[in-house]
Design an enzyme around this catalytic site. Structure first.
Site, PDB file in Angstrom:
ATOM      1  N   GLY A   8      45.422  41.078  47.671  1.00 37.65           N
ATOM      2  CA  GLY A   8      44.802  42.544  48.303  1.00 37.65           C
ATOM      3  C   GLY A   8      44.054  42.451  48.988  1.00 37.65           C
ATOM      4  CB  ALA A   9      44.028  39.860  51.793  1.00 38.29           C
ATOM      5  CB  SER A 138      33.718  44.768  38.161  1.00 35.81           C
ATOM      6  OG  SER A 138      32.703  46.584  38.476  1.00 35.81           O
ATOM      7  CE1 TYR A 151      37.935  47.552  38.716  1.00 28.80           C
ATOM      8  CE2 TYR A 151      35.952  48.045  38.435  1.00 28.80           C
ATOM      9  CZ  TYR A 151      36.527  47.645  38.854  1.00 28.80           C
ATOM     10  OH  TYR A 151      36.193  46.595  40.148  1.00 28.80           O
ATOM     11  CB  ALA A 153      38.461  46.745  28.748  1.00 23.44           C
TER      12      ALA A 153
END
Ligand code: NDP
Length: 245
Positions: A8-9, A138, A151, A153
């Site tokens: 995810g860069a 997160s 999200y 979970a």
């Protein structure tokens, strides 16, 4: 030269991690999902920092593609010293109205995608008895959140994964840690309604939103020898949002 792979860069936190790791001396594999231009821009920034960059598209929620990403980067740049599991999405909504597709997409990308990428990377690291893995969880993986049952979970699941992998890999000297960001200004958070943004700010003791570079600094530290006695840790980068959680 040490080699890092960041998933995810192509933008946001992942792009900042790629650049920070390049500045710390890593050649960097840049994984992305759909944004080829973003990934190339990250690669240009890595090269501007004097390091090699290699860009590879892969949907990490597909186990074969995730494995293909790891092997492509290792072939191009060499064995991985650092892996940042950053690729993620949100599909928010109230739990009772959330359809199973939105549940699965978020679990498959954030949690399974992290595992599908970590496992083949770990195989090489275990053989070489060296390496550091950092997962981007997160604050909501610690606290839960209204409208983010999928999200939260997934992000809580990542913490369980990190702690288990940390225990399994520690005997071979490999460290596995998590970063739990609070509200960071990126494309992902741009969609959050202004009123909710204001409420989050009110609950952030440091009184500002975070930047991708704030998160990348913690990732760079965790990947470095300075964090040589840290494994299974969850490092909050949230301006104090999680105090008391
Ligand atoms: P962005 O939406 O800006 O970037 C997400 C990145 O993940 C993009 O590079 C995207 O690739 C990639 N990605 C998404 N789905 C896939 C997939 N299936 N396969 C491969 N890559 C994929 O998000 P952020 O930078 O804000 O977030 C990065 C990480 O940090 C996420 O895991 C997020 O959950 C977490 N996080 C973010 C917070 C924030 O406040 N922003 C707070 C806490 C955690 P592409 O665009 O090329 O498709």
């Amino acid at each position: 030269m040490p080699v890092a792979l960041v998933t995810g860069a192509s933008k946001g936190i992942g792009a900042a991690c790629a650049v920070a790791l390049a500045e710390a001396g890593h050649d960097v594999g840049i994984g992305y999902g759909t944004d080829a231009d973003g990934a190339e821009a990250t690669a240009a920034a890595v090269r501007a920092a004097g390091r090699e960059a290699f860009v590879h598209q892969a949907d990490v929620s597909d186990e074969n593609q995730a494995a293909g990403l790891v092997s492509a980067v290792e072939e191009a740049l060499g064995p991985l010293d650092a892996l940042v599991l950053n690729a993620g999405i949100t599909r928010d909504g109230p739990a009772l109205r959330m359809d199973s597709e939105d549940w699965s997409a978020v679990i498959d990308t954030n949690l399974s995608g992290a595992f599908y990428t970590a496992r083949p990377a770990l195989r090489g690291m275990l053989r070489r008895r060296a390496g550091s893995i950092v997962a981007i969880s997160s604050v909501v993986g610690l606290s839960g959140n209204v409208g983010q049952v999928n999200y939260s979970a997934a992000k809580a699941g990542m913490l369980g994964m990190v702690k288990s992998l940390a225990r399994e890999a520690a005997p071979r000297g490999i460290r596995v840690n998590a970063v739990a960001p609070g509200y960071i200004t990126t494309e992902m958070t741009a969609a959050i309604p202004e009123q909710l943004q204001e409420r989050i700010l009110e609950h952030t003791p440091l009184g500002r939103f975070g930047t991708p570079e704030d998160v990348a600094a913690a990732v760079r530290f965790l990947c470095s020898d300075d964090a040589g006695f840290m494994t299974g840790a969850v490092v909050s980068v949230d301006g104090g949002l999680a105090i008391g959680v």
